[in-house]
Scaffold this motif. Sequence first.
Motif, PDB file in Angstrom:
ATOM      1  N   LEU A 233       0.699  -1.211  -0.079  1.00 47.83           N
ATOM      2  CA  LEU A 233      -0.027  -0.074  -0.055  1.00 47.83           C
ATOM      3  C   LEU A 233       0.606   1.228   0.026  1.00 47.83           C
ATOM      4  N   ASN A 234       1.863   1.115   0.863  1.00 49.92           N
ATOM      5  CA  ASN A 234       2.885   2.283   0.721  1.00 49.92           C
ATOM      6  C   ASN A 234       3.197   2.615  -0.434  1.00 49.92           C
ATOM      7  N   ALA A 235       3.637   1.634  -1.271  1.00 50.54           N
ATOM      8  CA  ALA A 235       4.333   1.726  -2.714  1.00 50.54           C
ATOM      9  C   ALA A 235       3.222   2.411  -3.779  1.00 50.54           C
ATOM     10  N   PHE A 236       1.944   1.843  -3.514  1.00 49.51           N
ATOM     11  CA  PHE A 236       1.047   2.407  -4.319  1.00 49.51           C
ATOM     12  C   PHE A 236       0.659   3.764  -4.162  1.00 49.51           C
ATOM     13  N   LEU A 237       0.721   4.151  -3.035  1.00 48.38           N
ATOM     14  CA  LEU A 237       0.337   5.763  -2.547  1.00 48.38           C
ATOM     15  C   LEU A 237       1.588   6.361  -3.292  1.00 48.38           C
ATOM     16  N   CYS A 238       2.952   6.145  -3.313  1.00 51.02           N
ATOM     17  CA  CYS A 238       3.867   6.497  -3.743  1.00 51.02           C
ATOM     18  C   CYS A 238       4.079   6.414  -5.368  1.00 51.02           C
ATOM     19  N   ALA A 239       3.110   5.872  -5.930  1.00 52.48           N
ATOM     20  CA  ALA A 239       3.203   5.666  -7.504  1.00 52.48           C
ATOM     21  C   ALA A 239       4.477   4.760  -7.725  1.00 52.48           C
ATOM     22  N   GLY A 240       4.923   3.711  -6.877  1.00 52.15           N
ATOM     23  CA  GLY A 240       5.958   3.088  -7.130  1.00 52.15           C
ATOM     24  C   GLY A 240       5.739   1.535  -7.572  1.00 52.15           C
ATOM     25  N   HIS A 241       6.859   0.703  -7.954  1.00 55.84           N
ATOM     26  CA  HIS A 241       6.623  -0.633  -8.483  1.00 55.84           C
ATOM     27  C   HIS A 241       7.120  -1.375  -7.487  1.00 55.84           C
ATOM     28  N   VAL A 242       6.753  -2.700  -7.397  1.00 54.18           N
ATOM     29  CA  VAL A 242       7.238  -3.503  -6.622  1.00 54.18           C
ATOM     30  C   VAL A 242       7.885  -4.697  -6.781  1.00 54.18           C
ATOM     31  N   LEU A 243       8.993  -5.510  -6.486  1.00 60.07           N
ATOM     32  CA  LEU A 243       9.526  -6.521  -7.127  1.00 60.07           C
ATOM     33  C   LEU A 243       9.343  -7.692  -5.830  1.00 60.07           C
ATOM     34  N   LEU A 244       8.612  -8.590  -6.171  1.00 61.57           N
ATOM     35  CA  LEU A 244       8.233  -9.833  -5.004  1.00 61.57           C
ATOM     36  C   LEU A 244       9.299 -10.863  -5.390  1.00 61.57           C
TER      37      LEU A 244
END
Length: 315
Positions: free
Chosen positions: A33-44
């Motif tokens: 959710l933090n990444a979504f707020l910051c318009a960022g992308h996530v590597l899982l």
Amino acid sequence: MPDVKRFLRYRDSIVSEVSKAIVGKDDVIELVLNAFLCAGHVLLEDVPGTGKTMLLRAFARAIGGRFSRIQFTPDLLPSDLTGIDFYNQKLSEFEFRPGPVFADIVLADEINRATPRTQSALLEAMEERQVSVDGTTYPLGSRFMVMATQNPLESYGTFPLPEAQTDRFFMRLSLGYMTREQELAVLGRRDTVDIIGEMEKVVSDEDTEYVRKAYREVLVHDDVAGYLMNLVESTRNDMFAAGVSTRGAIQLYHAVQANAALSGRDYALPEDIRRVAPAVLAHRIAAGVGVKRQDAEARLMDLIDRIPVPVEGRL
């Protein structure tokens, strides 16, 4: 100042809904959710079967976003992601057929199985938030977010992301295994797919638009910003072959603001930095040839523990 109560309601709604499908991983859900707020992308990065795909499907349902899954394979072409111009015989003209990248939440499954050319096509869309096909540019949605997965155990037939490309990801996360009690509870329940199928959108588009802008209003005191820079600069020493870039420092700053807002505060604390720094920084450092990822992360955690924290009275 941001409406922190609105942030808390937003966080609680998302975490509560997603946790119906993903048990015992509230901390990871909050970081996504933090990444979504910051318009960022996530590597899982995780072993297969830990719930990566289900996490993303559940998150998309909770925010009311369009979900798209792309299975990366060695024969996947860039046009398979972006879309193509095809000839419409009825209209006697070319029309653009959008690819699966035109969604809100895009799951790039096993990204390291695709060729560097296809990986670059996705990374370009992530960075520019637009796609160019045959000279025409098509913008992606305002909520566009990529969550790419990698299997760290797989080596045959893969093309690992270079460090310069992993730097494009806002965070690198890992779900990990559940506790014994949590896993026992999951074994006998309904299928996760059925649970996600019944999930609903729990936040309004207005709230989503607000939280994605208002988190930038969180106050970061000079001493807290200095603490952040002390940490970033400490990665640029002999302990690592390459330290955190300026882009990494900026994204850490944004993640700290978002974490503070989601914690119900309109000001940042050193604790916010310690909370998000491992996820934001670990994939941005190069420990050197022959150093395992776990050892590099351990060095970073040791570094975080050794940086003096600003005295509370000065904040």
